[in-house]
Write a protein that holds these residues in place. Structure first.
Motif, short mmCIF file in Angstrom:
data_model
loop_
_atom_site.label_atom_id
_atom_site.label_comp_id
_atom_site.label_asym_id
_atom_site.label_seq_id
_atom_site.Cartn_x
_atom_site.Cartn_y
_atom_site.Cartn_z
N PRO A 1 -24.68 -0.26 25.32
CA PRO A 1 -25.14 -0.32 23.92
C PRO A 1 -24.34 0.56 22.97
O PRO A 1 -24.30 0.28 21.77
N GLY A 2 -23.71 1.62 23.45
CA GLY A 2 -22.99 2.52 22.55
C GLY A 2 -21.64 1.99 22.09
O GLY A 2 -20.96 2.65 21.29
N LEU A 3 -21.24 0.81 22.55
CA LEU A 3 -19.93 0.28 22.21
C LEU A 3 -19.79 0.05 20.70
O LEU A 3 -18.71 0.22 20.13
N GLU A 4 -20.89 -0.33 20.06
CA GLU A 4 -20.83 -0.57 18.62
C GLU A 4 -20.51 0.69 17.83
O GLU A 4 -19.94 0.63 16.75
N GLU A 5 -20.86 1.86 18.38
CA GLU A 5 -20.52 3.11 17.71
C GLU A 5 -19.00 3.32 17.71
O GLU A 5 -18.43 3.77 16.71
N TRP A 6 -18.37 2.98 18.83
CA TRP A 6 -16.91 3.08 18.88
C TRP A 6 -16.27 2.06 17.94
O TRP A 6 -15.26 2.33 17.29
N GLU A 7 -16.88 0.87 17.87
CA GLU A 7 -16.36 -0.13 16.95
C GLU A 7 -16.43 0.37 15.50
O GLU A 7 -15.46 0.22 14.73
N THR A 8 -17.53 0.97 15.14
CA THR A 8 -17.68 1.51 13.78
C THR A 8 -16.64 2.59 13.51
O THR A 8 -16.02 2.62 12.44
N PHE A 9 -16.46 3.49 14.46
CA PHE A 9 -15.48 4.56 14.30
C PHE A 9 -14.07 3.98 14.13
O PHE A 9 -13.34 4.35 13.19
N LEU A 10 -13.68 3.05 14.99
CA LEU A 10 -12.32 2.51 14.96
C LEU A 10 -12.08 1.63 13.73
O LEU A 10 -10.97 1.57 13.22
N LYS A 11 -13.12 0.95 13.26
CA LYS A 11 -12.96 0.14 12.05
C LYS A 11 -12.59 1.01 10.85
O LYS A 11 -11.90 0.55 9.94
N GLY A 12 -13.04 2.25 10.87
CA GLY A 12 -12.77 3.13 9.74
C GLY A 12 -11.39 3.76 9.74
O GLY A 12 -10.99 4.37 8.75
N CYS A 13 -10.64 3.61 10.84
CA CYS A 13 -9.34 4.30 10.91
C CYS A 13 -8.23 3.48 11.55
O CYS A 13 -7.17 4.03 11.87
N THR A 14 -8.44 2.17 11.74
CA THR A 14 -7.41 1.31 12.32
C THR A 14 -7.29 0.01 11.52
O THR A 14 -8.03 -0.21 10.56
N ALA A 15 -6.39 -0.86 11.96
CA ALA A 15 -6.18 -2.13 11.28
C ALA A 15 -7.31 -3.12 11.53
O ALA A 15 -7.44 -4.11 10.80
N GLY A 16 -8.13 -2.88 12.54
CA GLY A 16 -9.24 -3.80 12.82
C GLY A 16 -9.68 -3.69 14.26
O GLY A 16 -9.02 -3.09 15.10
N THR A 17 -10.85 -4.27 14.55
CA THR A 17 -11.41 -4.25 15.90
C THR A 17 -12.06 -5.58 16.22
O THR A 17 -12.39 -6.37 15.34
N ARG A 18 -12.27 -5.81 17.51
CA ARG A 18 -13.02 -6.97 17.97
C ARG A 18 -13.65 -6.61 19.32
O ARG A 18 -12.97 -6.09 20.20
N ILE A 19 -14.93 -6.88 19.46
CA ILE A 19 -15.59 -6.74 20.76
C ILE A 19 -15.50 -8.08 21.48
O ILE A 19 -15.86 -9.12 20.91
N ILE A 20 -15.00 -8.05 22.71
CA ILE A 20 -14.89 -9.27 23.50
C ILE A 20 -15.70 -9.13 24.78
O ILE A 20 -16.12 -8.03 25.15
N LYS A 21 -15.89 -10.23 25.48
CA LYS A 21 -16.62 -10.24 26.74
C LYS A 21 -15.67 -9.87 27.89
O LYS A 21 -14.49 -10.20 27.87
N GLY A 22 -16.24 -9.25 28.90
CA GLY A 22 -15.44 -8.88 30.06
C GLY A 22 -14.79 -10.08 30.73
O GLY A 22 -13.66 -10.01 31.21
N ARG A 23 -15.49 -11.22 30.74
CA ARG A 23 -14.93 -12.41 31.38
C ARG A 23 -13.70 -12.94 30.65
O ARG A 23 -12.93 -13.73 31.21
N ASP A 24 -13.53 -12.52 29.40
CA ASP A 24 -12.39 -12.99 28.61
C ASP A 24 -11.16 -12.09 28.70
O ASP A 24 -10.14 -12.39 28.08
N LYS A 25 -11.25 -11.00 29.47
CA LYS A 25 -10.12 -10.07 29.52
C LYS A 25 -8.82 -10.72 30.03
O LYS A 25 -7.75 -10.47 29.47
N PRO A 26 -8.83 -11.57 31.09
CA PRO A 26 -7.56 -12.18 31.52
C PRO A 26 -6.92 -13.03 30.42
O PRO A 26 -5.71 -12.97 30.21
N ARG A 27 -7.74 -13.81 29.71
CA ARG A 27 -7.19 -14.65 28.63
C ARG A 27 -6.69 -13.79 27.48
O ARG A 27 -5.63 -14.03 26.89
N TYR A 28 -7.45 -12.76 27.15
CA TYR A 28 -7.06 -11.83 26.08
C TYR A 28 -5.72 -11.16 26.42
O TYR A 28 -4.81 -11.11 25.59
N HIS A 29 -5.62 -10.64 27.63
CA HIS A 29 -4.39 -9.94 28.00
C HIS A 29 -3.23 -10.92 28.11
O HIS A 29 -2.08 -10.57 27.79
N GLY A 30 -3.51 -12.16 28.54
CA GLY A 30 -2.47 -13.17 28.56
C GLY A 30 -1.91 -13.43 27.17
O GLY A 30 -0.70 -13.58 26.99
#
Length: 293
Positions: free
Chosen positions: A143-172
């Motif tokens: 549940p705390g992942l959204e806190e990291w998303e909020t932090f990173l949205k404020g100091c980076t070009a952008g963020t996206r939360i993805i599902k663990g099952r999508d990691k191979p496609r994402y990394h590809g």
């Protein structure tokens, strides 16, 4: 939030410095090399630890900035300590939090992966590029992942939360846009070497073309940025290209990439007929396999 780092390589240096510069308290570093941990600690104005359990106890979040193949074994070490209430995180683009920290929840910990989409080339300057990077986060049951998303949205070009099952496609996707691009660049350089260019000269000659095309793709997307003989439907030029390629592997690469370009060209020019281009590329593939119609 107090973040501790296990691993003091380029990513550990850069991410720790980036966090420290944006308000997260970095407790310090533990590494197989006490010298590296000491350098990272001095760089981030934090502590060098020679006791892993002490780092675990002093930190709310533990970032395992070690090579992918060492993430699971590193976790097996830290889980022997009290990690209840801790956030356990790695920065691999290929691995999910569940496969690297399978029993973290049973031990009362949260598990994440936070992956910056850019290559850290220098440990002392990489943190300066991170505000321009996009971060992908994953941790299906944390549940705390959204806190990291909020932090990173404020100091980076952008963020996206993805599902663990999508990691191979994402990394590809990351590998295609970055690593496979290197193969095409190498192909072009070798083709110019066949014309008498030196390698450094070939790279210098192609650099403005590559840079301009990359900028157009970034600004407009691949469909609008596409130019060249395939986009124009110039089958004769494609035949000449194929005739100049000596290696069977290079011919397969040219044909496969060009067939993909045809799909982009059809999106750009839906009224243009690309059947002759397809026939030329299909013939090249048959020829490469030694087949006939």
């Amino acid at each position: 939030m107090k973040a501790g780092f296990i691993g003091a390589g380029k990513l550990g240096f850069s991410l720790g410095k980036f966090f420290a510069d944006h308000g997260i308290h970095v407790t310090g570093y533990y590494s197989r090399s006490i010298e590296s941990a000491g350098e990272a600690a001095r760089f981030t104005d934090s502590r060098c630890y020679d006791d892993l359990e002490l780092l675990v106890n002093d930190s709310d979040a533990l970032f395992l900035t070690v090579p992918d193949e060492a993430i699971r074994s590193t976790y097996e070490k830290i889980k022997e300590y009290d990690i209840a209430g801790k956030q356990i995180c790695h920065c691999s683009g290929a691995l999910s939090a569940a496969e690297t920290f399978p029993d973290a929840g049973e031990r009362g910990a949260q598990r994440y992966s936070i992956h910056p989409l850019f290559p850290v080339s220098d440990r002392l300057s990489g943190f300066r590029e991170m505000p321009d990077a996009f971060f992908c986060l994953e941790g299906d049951d944390s549940p705390g992942l959204e806190e990291w998303e909020t932090f990173l949205k404020g100091c980076t070009a952008g963020t996206r939360i993805i599902k663990g099952r999508d990691k191979p496609r994402y990394h590809g996707a990351c590998a295609i846009a970055s690593n496979l691009y290197c193969a095409l660049a190498d192909f072009g350089i070798r083709m110019l070497e066949g014309c008498g260019f030196r390698e450094d000269e070939a790279l210098r000659a192609l650099s403005p073309l590559m840079r301009s095309n990359t900028e157009h793709i970034i600004r407009q997307g691949p469909v609008k940025a596409l130019t060249g003989p395939v986009e124009r439907g110039d089958a004769d030029t494609v035949r000449k290209h194929l005739g100049s390629i000596i290696s069977s592997e290079d011919m397969k690469l040219y044909a496969a990439a060009s067939k993909a370009v045809v799909r982009i060209a059809e999106a750009k020019n839906p009224d243009r007929d690309y059947s002759e281009i397809r026939a030329v590329l299909n013939a090249a593939r048959l020829q490469e396999r030694g087949e006939t119609r």
